[in-house]
Design a protein around this motif. Structure first.
Motif, PDB file in Angstrom:
ATOM      1  N   TYR A  38      -9.375 -42.666  -8.798  1.00  0.00           N
ATOM      2  CA  TYR A  38      -8.438 -42.729  -7.669  1.00  0.00           C
ATOM      3  C   TYR A  38      -8.266 -41.347  -7.051  1.00  0.00           C
ATOM      4  CZ  TYR A  38      -4.064 -43.402  -5.100  1.00  0.00           C
ATOM      5  OH  TYR A  38      -3.097 -43.431  -4.133  1.00  0.00           O
ATOM      6  N   LEU A  39      -8.078 -40.326  -7.887  1.00  0.00           N
ATOM      7  CA  LEU A  39      -7.943 -38.971  -7.364  1.00  0.00           C
ATOM      8  C   LEU A  39      -9.195 -38.563  -6.596  1.00  0.00           C
ATOM      9  CD1 LEU A  39      -6.304 -37.089 -10.363  1.00  0.00           C
ATOM     10  CD2 LEU A  39      -5.250 -37.572  -8.154  1.00  0.00           C
ATOM     11  N   ARG A  40     -10.351 -38.824  -7.180  1.00  0.00           N
ATOM     12  CA  ARG A  40     -11.629 -38.437  -6.568  1.00  0.00           C
ATOM     13  C   ARG A  40     -11.820 -39.147  -5.230  1.00  0.00           C
ATOM     14  NH1 ARG A  40     -14.791 -34.502  -6.580  1.00  0.00           N
ATOM     15  NH2 ARG A  40     -15.118 -34.449  -8.799  1.00  0.00           N
ATOM     16  N   GLU A  41     -11.610 -40.443  -5.205  1.00  0.00           N
ATOM     17  CA  GLU A  41     -11.847 -41.215  -3.981  1.00  0.00           C
ATOM     18  C   GLU A  41     -10.811 -40.905  -2.906  1.00  0.00           C
ATOM     19  OE1 GLU A  41     -12.102 -45.293  -5.177  1.00  0.00           O
ATOM     20  OE2 GLU A  41     -14.020 -44.983  -6.196  1.00  0.00           O
ATOM     21  N   ASP A  42      -9.578 -40.641  -3.335  1.00  0.00           N
ATOM     22  CA  ASP A  42      -8.514 -40.328  -2.384  1.00  0.00           C
ATOM     23  C   ASP A  42      -8.856 -39.067  -1.602  1.00  0.00           C
ATOM     24  OD1 ASP A  42      -5.661 -38.592  -2.343  1.00  0.00           O
ATOM     25  OD2 ASP A  42      -5.559 -40.599  -1.486  1.00  0.00           O
ATOM     26  N   GLY A  43      -9.377 -38.054  -2.306  1.00  0.00           N
ATOM     27  CA  GLY A  43      -9.824 -36.834  -1.646  1.00  0.00           C
ATOM     28  C   GLY A  43      -8.728 -35.880  -1.214  1.00  0.00           C
ATOM     29  N   ARG A  44      -7.521 -36.398  -1.055  1.00  0.00           N
ATOM     30  CA  ARG A  44      -6.442 -35.525  -0.597  1.00  0.00           C
ATOM     31  C   ARG A  44      -5.988 -34.560  -1.681  1.00  0.00           C
ATOM     32  NH1 ARG A  44      -2.772 -39.963   2.240  1.00  0.00           N
ATOM     33  NH2 ARG A  44      -3.726 -41.190   0.621  1.00  0.00           N
ATOM     34  N   TYR A  45      -6.461 -34.742  -2.909  1.00  0.00           N
ATOM     35  CA  TYR A  45      -6.136 -33.791  -3.972  1.00  0.00           C
ATOM     36  C   TYR A  45      -6.623 -32.396  -3.589  1.00  0.00           C
ATOM     37  CZ  TYR A  45     -10.978 -33.522  -5.534  1.00  0.00           C
ATOM     38  OH  TYR A  45     -12.322 -33.286  -5.587  1.00  0.00           O
ATOM     39  N   LEU A  46      -7.620 -32.335  -2.735  1.00  0.00           N
ATOM     40  CA  LEU A  46      -8.150 -31.040  -2.302  1.00  0.00           C
ATOM     41  C   LEU A  46      -7.110 -30.218  -1.553  1.00  0.00           C
ATOM     42  CD1 LEU A  46     -11.700 -32.156  -1.162  1.00  0.00           C
ATOM     43  CD2 LEU A  46     -11.155 -30.703  -3.133  1.00  0.00           C
ATOM     44  N   HIS A  47      -6.062 -30.861  -1.059  1.00  0.00           N
ATOM     45  CA  HIS A  47      -5.011 -30.181  -0.301  1.00  0.00           C
ATOM     46  C   HIS A  47      -3.723 -30.023  -1.095  1.00  0.00           C
ATOM     47  CE1 HIS A  47      -7.645 -30.509   3.125  1.00  0.00           C
ATOM     48  NE2 HIS A  47      -7.799 -31.775   2.824  1.00  0.00           N
ATOM     49  N   ALA A  48      -3.737 -30.432  -2.358  1.00  0.00           N
ATOM     50  CA  ALA A  48      -2.538 -30.335  -3.193  1.00  0.00           C
ATOM     51  C   ALA A  48      -2.254 -28.891  -3.568  1.00  0.00           C
ATOM     52  CB  ALA A  48      -2.722 -31.172  -4.463  1.00  0.00           C
ATOM     53  N   ALA A  49      -0.994 -28.587  -3.775  1.00  0.00           N
ATOM     54  CA  ALA A  49      -0.597 -27.272  -4.292  1.00  0.00           C
ATOM     55  C   ALA A  49      -1.098 -27.162  -5.729  1.00  0.00           C
ATOM     56  CB  ALA A  49       0.917 -27.117  -4.232  1.00  0.00           C
ATOM     57  N   PRO A  50      -1.443 -25.974  -6.179  1.00  0.00           N
ATOM     58  CA  PRO A  50      -2.012 -25.814  -7.522  1.00  0.00           C
ATOM     59  C   PRO A  50      -1.114 -26.334  -8.643  1.00  0.00           C
ATOM     60  CG  PRO A  50      -1.620 -23.668  -6.480  1.00  0.00           C
ATOM     61  CD  PRO A  50      -1.351 -24.700  -5.461  1.00  0.00           C
ATOM     62  N   GLU A  51       0.182 -26.101  -8.554  1.00  0.00           N
ATOM     63  CA  GLU A  51       1.079 -26.573  -9.612  1.00  0.00           C
ATOM     64  C   GLU A  51       1.119 -28.095  -9.669  1.00  0.00           C
ATOM     65  OE1 GLU A  51       4.730 -24.573  -8.719  1.00  0.00           O
ATOM     66  OE2 GLU A  51       4.188 -22.843  -9.948  1.00  0.00           O
ATOM     67  N   GLU A  52       1.088 -28.745  -8.520  1.00  0.00           N
ATOM     68  CA  GLU A  52       1.103 -30.209  -8.486  1.00  0.00           C
ATOM     69  C   GLU A  52      -0.200 -30.780  -9.048  1.00  0.00           C
ATOM     70  OE1 GLU A  52       3.882 -32.005  -7.725  1.00  0.00           O
ATOM     71  OE2 GLU A  52       4.696 -29.983  -7.742  1.00  0.00           O
ATOM     72  N   LEU A  53      -1.313 -30.175  -8.683  1.00  0.00           N
ATOM     73  CA  LEU A  53      -2.597 -30.646  -9.206  1.00  0.00           C
ATOM     74  C   LEU A  53      -2.650 -30.443 -10.715  1.00  0.00           C
ATOM     75  CD1 LEU A  53      -5.343 -31.877  -8.616  1.00  0.00           C
ATOM     76  CD2 LEU A  53      -6.209 -29.565  -8.198  1.00  0.00           C
ATOM     77  N   SER A  54      -2.152 -29.328 -11.190  1.00  0.00           N
ATOM     78  CA  SER A  54      -2.119 -29.062 -12.625  1.00  0.00           C
ATOM     79  C   SER A  54      -1.330 -30.132 -13.367  1.00  0.00           C
ATOM     80  CB  SER A  54      -1.516 -27.680 -12.884  1.00  0.00           C
ATOM     81  OG  SER A  54      -1.392 -27.440 -14.263  1.00  0.00           O
ATOM     82  N   LYS A  55      -0.176 -30.513 -12.826  1.00  0.00           N
ATOM     83  CA  LYS A  55       0.639 -31.568 -13.449  1.00  0.00           C
ATOM     84  C   LYS A  55      -0.121 -32.886 -13.519  1.00  0.00           C
ATOM     85  CE  LYS A  55       5.080 -29.850 -11.800  1.00  0.00           C
ATOM     86  NZ  LYS A  55       6.157 -30.133 -10.841  1.00  0.00           N
ATOM     87  N   LEU A  74     -11.310 -30.082 -10.775  1.00  0.00           N
ATOM     88  CA  LEU A  74     -10.591 -28.827 -10.553  1.00  0.00           C
ATOM     89  C   LEU A  74     -11.506 -27.779  -9.930  1.00  0.00           C
ATOM     90  CD1 LEU A  74     -10.881 -26.174 -12.714  1.00  0.00           C
ATOM     91  CD2 LEU A  74      -9.937 -27.847 -14.258  1.00  0.00           C
ATOM     92  N   LEU A  75     -12.796 -27.798 -10.275  1.00  0.00           N
ATOM     93  CA  LEU A  75     -13.740 -26.885  -9.623  1.00  0.00           C
ATOM     94  C   LEU A  75     -13.865 -27.200  -8.141  1.00  0.00           C
ATOM     95  CD1 LEU A  75     -16.933 -26.192 -11.756  1.00  0.00           C
ATOM     96  CD2 LEU A  75     -15.067 -24.653 -11.177  1.00  0.00           C
ATOM     97  N   ASP A  76     -13.934 -28.479  -7.800  1.00  0.00           N
ATOM     98  CA  ASP A  76     -14.001 -28.871  -6.389  1.00  0.00           C
ATOM     99  C   ASP A  76     -12.802 -28.321  -5.630  1.00  0.00           C
ATOM    100  OD1 ASP A  76     -16.338 -30.251  -6.865  1.00  0.00           O
ATOM    101  OD2 ASP A  76     -15.406 -32.237  -6.819  1.00  0.00           O
ATOM    102  N   TRP A  77     -11.619 -28.416  -6.249  1.00  0.00           N
ATOM    103  CA  TRP A  77     -10.401 -27.914  -5.599  1.00  0.00           C
ATOM    104  C   TRP A  77     -10.501 -26.409  -5.381  1.00  0.00           C
ATOM    105  CZ3 TRP A  77      -6.613 -24.363  -6.601  1.00  0.00           C
ATOM    106  CH2 TRP A  77      -5.459 -24.432  -5.807  1.00  0.00           C
ATOM    107  N   VAL A  78     -10.923 -25.663  -6.407  1.00  0.00           N
ATOM    108  CA  VAL A  78     -11.026 -24.203  -6.299  1.00  0.00           C
ATOM    109  C   VAL A  78     -12.050 -23.817  -5.238  1.00  0.00           C
ATOM    110  CG1 VAL A  78     -11.737 -22.083  -7.497  1.00  0.00           C
ATOM    111  CG2 VAL A  78     -10.239 -23.721  -8.650  1.00  0.00           C
ATOM    112  N   TYR A  79     -13.227 -24.424  -5.273  1.00  0.00           N
ATOM    113  CA  TYR A  79     -14.286 -24.042  -4.345  1.00  0.00           C
ATOM    114  C   TYR A  79     -14.057 -24.536  -2.922  1.00  0.00           C
ATOM    115  CZ  TYR A  79     -17.092 -21.873  -7.934  1.00  0.00           C
ATOM    116  OH  TYR A  79     -17.541 -21.016  -8.896  1.00  0.00           O
TER     117      TYR A  79
END
Length: 118
Positions: A38-55, A74-79
């Motif tokens: 769900y996270l992967r397909e949603d794709g909007r995780y790429l715009h999440a704040a780091p603390e929220e993504l960590s949780k 998490l690598l996708d988010w960083v890059y």
């Protein structure tokens, strides 16, 4: 933390990470099945704040077949914005459940990653 949220545009209502963390905050995480897919397909995780993504990545309710997939996410988010986000790699890496990552993957993939080496 408020500075981090401001840097990432604050809450983005409706993203998988925001929905999950909101339900979790109110003790209702059982209301949603938060899966890696769900996270992967949603794709909007790429715009999440780091603390929220960590949780979201460290949540017990996160269902994932392979912990390596969480590392890739998490690598996708960083890059996605490397220069601004590389400083948050440690925070997100701490969310990874390393005991569930095969040693060979750590040796061959994780230890060779640029952001890990630096």
């Amino acid at each position: 933390s408020s500075g981090i949220n401001a840097e990432y545009g604050g809450s983005r209502a409706g993203s998988s990470v925001d929905v999950y963390n909101s339900l979790r905050t109110h003790g209702m995480e059982g209301q949603i099945s938060t899966s890696y897919q769900y996270l992967r397909e949603d794709g909007r995780y790429l715009h999440a704040a780091p603390e929220e993504l960590s949780k979201a990545l460290s949540a017990d309710a996160l269902t994932v077949q392979f912990e390596e997939d969480v590392y890739e996410l998490l690598l996708d988010w960083v890059y996605y914005d490397f220069e601004r986000r590389k400083q948050y790699f440690g925070l997100l890496f701490d969310a990874l459940r390393l005991p569930f990552v095969p040693t060979a993957y750590i040796q061959k993939i994780i230890k060779r990653e640029e952001v890990v080496r630096n």
